[in-house]
Scaffold this active site. Structure first.
Site, PDB file in Angstrom:
ATOM      1  N   HIS A  42     -11.128  38.600 -27.861  1.00 55.75           N
ATOM      2  CA  HIS A  42     -11.409  38.185 -29.157  1.00 55.75           C
ATOM      3  C   HIS A  42     -12.877  37.841 -29.409  1.00 55.75           C
ATOM      4  O   HIS A  42     -13.531  37.319 -28.939  1.00 55.75           O
ATOM      5  CB  HIS A  42     -10.403  36.981 -29.390  1.00 55.75           C
ATOM      6  CG  HIS A  42     -10.717  35.888 -28.538  1.00 55.75           C
ATOM      7  ND1 HIS A  42     -11.643  34.712 -29.246  1.00 55.75           N
ATOM      8  CD2 HIS A  42     -10.513  35.312 -27.530  1.00 55.75           C
ATOM      9  CE1 HIS A  42     -11.772  33.851 -28.265  1.00 55.75           C
ATOM     10  NE2 HIS A  42     -10.741  33.947 -27.297  1.00 55.75           N
ATOM     11  N   ASP A  79     -13.820  35.749 -32.133  1.00 60.16           N
ATOM     12  CA  ASP A  79     -14.107  34.612 -32.980  1.00 60.16           C
ATOM     13  C   ASP A  79     -14.284  33.454 -31.731  1.00 60.16           C
ATOM     14  O   ASP A  79     -14.076  33.599 -30.501  1.00 60.16           O
ATOM     15  CB  ASP A  79     -12.911  33.941 -33.836  1.00 60.16           C
ATOM     16  CG  ASP A  79     -11.550  33.933 -32.959  1.00 60.16           C
ATOM     17  OD1 ASP A  79     -11.265  34.972 -32.425  1.00 60.16           O
ATOM     18  OD2 ASP A  79     -10.835  32.920 -33.200  1.00 60.16           O
ATOM     19  N   ASP A 129     -16.183  31.477 -24.322  1.00 57.25           N
ATOM     20  CA  ASP A 129     -14.794  31.873 -24.682  1.00 57.25           C
ATOM     21  C   ASP A 129     -14.944  32.578 -26.019  1.00 57.25           C
ATOM     22  O   ASP A 129     -15.027  31.654 -27.239  1.00 57.25           O
ATOM     23  CB  ASP A 129     -13.896  30.607 -24.640  1.00 57.25           C
ATOM     24  CG  ASP A 129     -12.652  30.611 -25.146  1.00 57.25           C
ATOM     25  OD1 ASP A 129     -12.159  31.821 -25.216  1.00 57.25           O
ATOM     26  OD2 ASP A 129     -12.036  29.595 -25.301  1.00 57.25           O
ATOM     27  N   GLU A 184      -8.356  34.176 -32.658  1.00 54.81           N
ATOM     28  CA  GLU A 184      -7.455  34.115 -31.596  1.00 54.81           C
ATOM     29  C   GLU A 184      -7.381  32.499 -31.700  1.00 54.81           C
ATOM     30  O   GLU A 184      -6.299  31.767 -31.110  1.00 54.81           O
ATOM     31  CB  GLU A 184      -8.059  34.692 -30.303  1.00 54.81           C
ATOM     32  CG  GLU A 184      -7.255  34.407 -29.064  1.00 54.81           C
ATOM     33  CD  GLU A 184      -7.491  32.964 -28.136  1.00 54.81           C
ATOM     34  OE1 GLU A 184      -6.726  32.980 -27.342  1.00 54.81           O
ATOM     35  OE2 GLU A 184      -8.181  32.477 -28.669  1.00 54.81           O
ATOM     36  N   GLU A 185      -8.420  31.721 -31.809  1.00 52.82           N
ATOM     37  CA  GLU A 185      -8.508  30.437 -31.653  1.00 52.82           C
ATOM     38  C   GLU A 185      -7.677  29.434 -32.615  1.00 52.82           C
ATOM     39  O   GLU A 185      -7.423  28.351 -32.354  1.00 52.82           O
ATOM     40  CB  GLU A 185      -9.867  29.930 -31.810  1.00 52.82           C
ATOM     41  CG  GLU A 185     -10.746  30.365 -30.551  1.00 52.82           C
ATOM     42  CD  GLU A 185     -10.686  30.179 -29.199  1.00 52.82           C
ATOM     43  OE1 GLU A 185      -9.553  29.520 -29.015  1.00 52.82           O
ATOM     44  OE2 GLU A 185     -11.443  30.378 -28.343  1.00 52.82           O
ATOM     45  N   ASP A 224     -10.169  36.758 -20.863  1.00 50.52           N
ATOM     46  CA  ASP A 224     -10.335  35.665 -21.540  1.00 50.52           C
ATOM     47  C   ASP A 224      -9.719  34.610 -20.659  1.00 50.52           C
ATOM     48  O   ASP A 224      -8.828  33.648 -21.230  1.00 50.52           O
ATOM     49  CB  ASP A 224      -9.482  35.757 -22.812  1.00 50.52           C
ATOM     50  CG  ASP A 224      -9.710  34.721 -23.634  1.00 50.52           C
ATOM     51  OD1 ASP A 224     -10.515  34.115 -23.601  1.00 50.52           O
ATOM     52  OD2 ASP A 224      -8.914  34.242 -24.419  1.00 50.52           O
ATOM     53  N   HIS A 263     -14.345  25.004 -25.893  1.00 54.72           N
ATOM     54  CA  HIS A 263     -13.716  24.031 -27.085  1.00 54.72           C
ATOM     55  C   HIS A 263     -14.598  22.989 -27.321  1.00 54.72           C
ATOM     56  O   HIS A 263     -13.998  22.028 -28.034  1.00 54.72           O
ATOM     57  CB  HIS A 263     -12.427  23.934 -27.199  1.00 54.72           C
ATOM     58  CG  HIS A 263     -11.592  25.258 -27.163  1.00 54.72           C
ATOM     59  ND1 HIS A 263     -10.157  25.385 -27.202  1.00 54.72           N
ATOM     60  CD2 HIS A 263     -12.154  26.662 -26.961  1.00 54.72           C
ATOM     61  CE1 HIS A 263      -9.730  26.488 -27.307  1.00 54.72           C
ATOM     62  NE2 HIS A 263     -11.066  27.320 -26.927  1.00 54.72           N
TER      63      HIS A 263
END
Length: 485
Positions: free
Chosen positions: A75, A77, A114, A144-145, A168, A456
């Site tokens: 992904h 983003d 990520d 995705e996030e 991922d 994150h």
């Protein structure tokens, strides 16, 4: 040494180029354009679907035309988080990266490994002229996030691959064959306010210094949730003194464990010392409880300007009890896979100000029924607190297939390359495989990646040697894809 001097150079060069492009979830216009230009510059068939996913196709190399077709998927983003004292604009600035011993990290922000390492590795393979591989479809999804809307919007029939490799995950000795689904919980209410009484003093309380982290992968580690800790402090004060809440501002994205929360409160001057004593006792208890998992936890108590208004007491009473009742953390462990979290919730965001309160949660589970069991429990707690509650963005989990032929191929290849058994796991994070599988049910899927820690959060970092290991494994997999039929 510069990042681009690391091996494999093609991968790290692409990661550097990618990280120069702002790419927050739901604002991927720049990175979509970047990826479209990248594919077209290579002379490869490149397209964008109606939701913004980018697909780049590359023919098989000589002698590999009879192998199964492979979809390489990551992904575009990334989660945007920074430390409060870091001055950085994610909308306009590229990520500032640095080498820290055996790791690459960012300066005070999330790194974007990520899923930028996955994206960059696919880019390097698309660029290559000497890497053997079958026919490839590179799928770069968006958002995705914060909702997986890219995967949800990908229509059936666009892809023609037999095998999908999702790049991922975050431990280089694992192959992931299952994941949790999720649902967003949004709670909103209006509340009455009243003028701040005469003779009050105001304080700003700040909970900070927490680890944060991924609300799926890290939810079982016992990390503190700033929203829940702040509510615990306010509840304790409310029990002991005549305290009024003016505002609360805690947490951020649904998929990040909240690291910081700030509240402004008022108390009558006569009860100031009682408030500070109660606060000191509660902070001491919390720090003792979290001494191992949260050694840098801080609670700051600072004088503040007296606000014009505070919550009415009935609304305050309801809010603090509703938030205390809303489950946070692990709800249920898997009955079939050892040490796997089945169901959890993250109380991700709390906003209280000017007569409006909002609470955002993300509930995850590999069981659809358990997911909504927990969501309904949280909804009930918040509704009792006067909130209107909505569910949105629900997506399914990914059912493990332990008999997958590509799984058998990849486990054998791992042992051959690295001399040990790979761990076959399912994870509590949301991977796009479950969603993609709804429109491509016959496609075999495996997820794997290099070792990434602190995703994150501003502590995000990727292990350099692990990236090299991941790259070696990925190239070996492509070279050994089975023959069709």
């Amino acid at each position: 040494m510069n990042i681009t001097d690391l091996e494999p150079k093609a991968l790290w060069k692409n990661f550097t180029l990618l990280n120069a492009v702002p790419r927050p979830s739901k604002h991927e216009e720049k990175v979509i354009e970047f990826m479209l230009n990248f594919g077209k510059s290579l002379g490869l068939e490149t397209s964008r679907d109606e939701v913004g996913n980018v697909i780049i196709r590359k023919p098989a190399t000589a002698g590999m035309e009879n192998r199964k077709r492979v979809v390489l998927q990551s992904h575009l983003d990334m989660v945007h988080q920074k430390n409060n004292d870091t001055v950085f604009d994610f909308a306009t600035e590229g990520i500032k990266m640095l080498i820290d011993g055996d790791w690459v990290r960012a300066d005070g922000t999330t790194l974007g490994a990520d899923n930028g390492i996955g994206v960059s590795s696919i880019m390097a393979i698309l660029q290559s002229i000497d890497i053997p591989h079958p026919a490839l479809e590179a799928l770069f999804t968006i958002d995705e996030e914060t909702g997986m809307t890219g995967a949800k919007g990908l229509k059936g029939g666009l892809l023609h691959g037999d095998i999908l490799l999702n790049l991922d995950t975050e431990e280089d000795d694992e192959l992931d064959i299952g994941c949790a689904g999720g649902v967003d919980i949004t709670a909103f209410r209006e509340y009455d306010t009243e003028e701040t009484p005469e003779g009050c003093v105001a304080f700003q309380l700040t909970v900070k210094g927490l680890r944060g982290g991924h609300s799926g992968m890290d939810i079982h580690k016992g990390f503190g949730n700033a929203n829940k800790l702040m509510n615990r402090l306010l509840f304790a004060l409310d029990e002991e003194v005549d305290m009024g809440v003016a505002s609360i501002n805690g947490g951020g994205l649904r998929n990040a464990i909240p690291r910081e929360s700030v509240a402004v409160i008022v108390v009558n001057k006569a009860e100031k010392e009682a408030l500070l004593e109660t606060l000191a006792d509660e902070v001491e208890a919390i720090k003792h409880e979290y001494s191992v998992t949260e050694p840098t936890l801080e609670v700051l108590v600072e004088t503040a300007a007296i606000p014009e208004q505070v919550m009415s007491y009935p609304a305050q009473w309801e809010l603090l009890r509703a938030l205390y009742s809303a489950h946070n953390g692990v709800y249920r462990m898997s009955q079939t896979i050892e040490d796997l979290v089945e169901t959890s919730n993250n109380v991700a965001r709390v906003e209280v100000a000017n007569g409006e309160a909002k609470v955002l949660c993300l509930t995850r589970s590999s069981s659809e029924t358990s997911k909504f069991d927990l969501a309904d429990a949280i909804r009930s707690a918040l509704e009792l607190g006067g909130f209107e509650v909505e569910y949105s963005g629900s997506y399914p989990g990914w059912e493990p297939d332990v008999n997958s032929s590509i799984l058998k191929e990849m486990t054998g290849l791992y042992k051959e390359l690295f001399g040990e058994e790979v761990q076959v796991v399912a994870c509590h994070a949301g991977l796009e495989c479950g969603i993609l599988g709804t429109n491509y049910p016959d496609m075999e899927m495996i997820s794997f990646g290099p070792t990434i820690k602190g995703a994150h959060s501003p502590e995000e970092r990727v292990n350099i040697a692990s990236v090299q290991k991941f790259w070696k494994y990925l190239l070996a997999i492509l070279e050994n894809i089975p023959i069709k039929g």
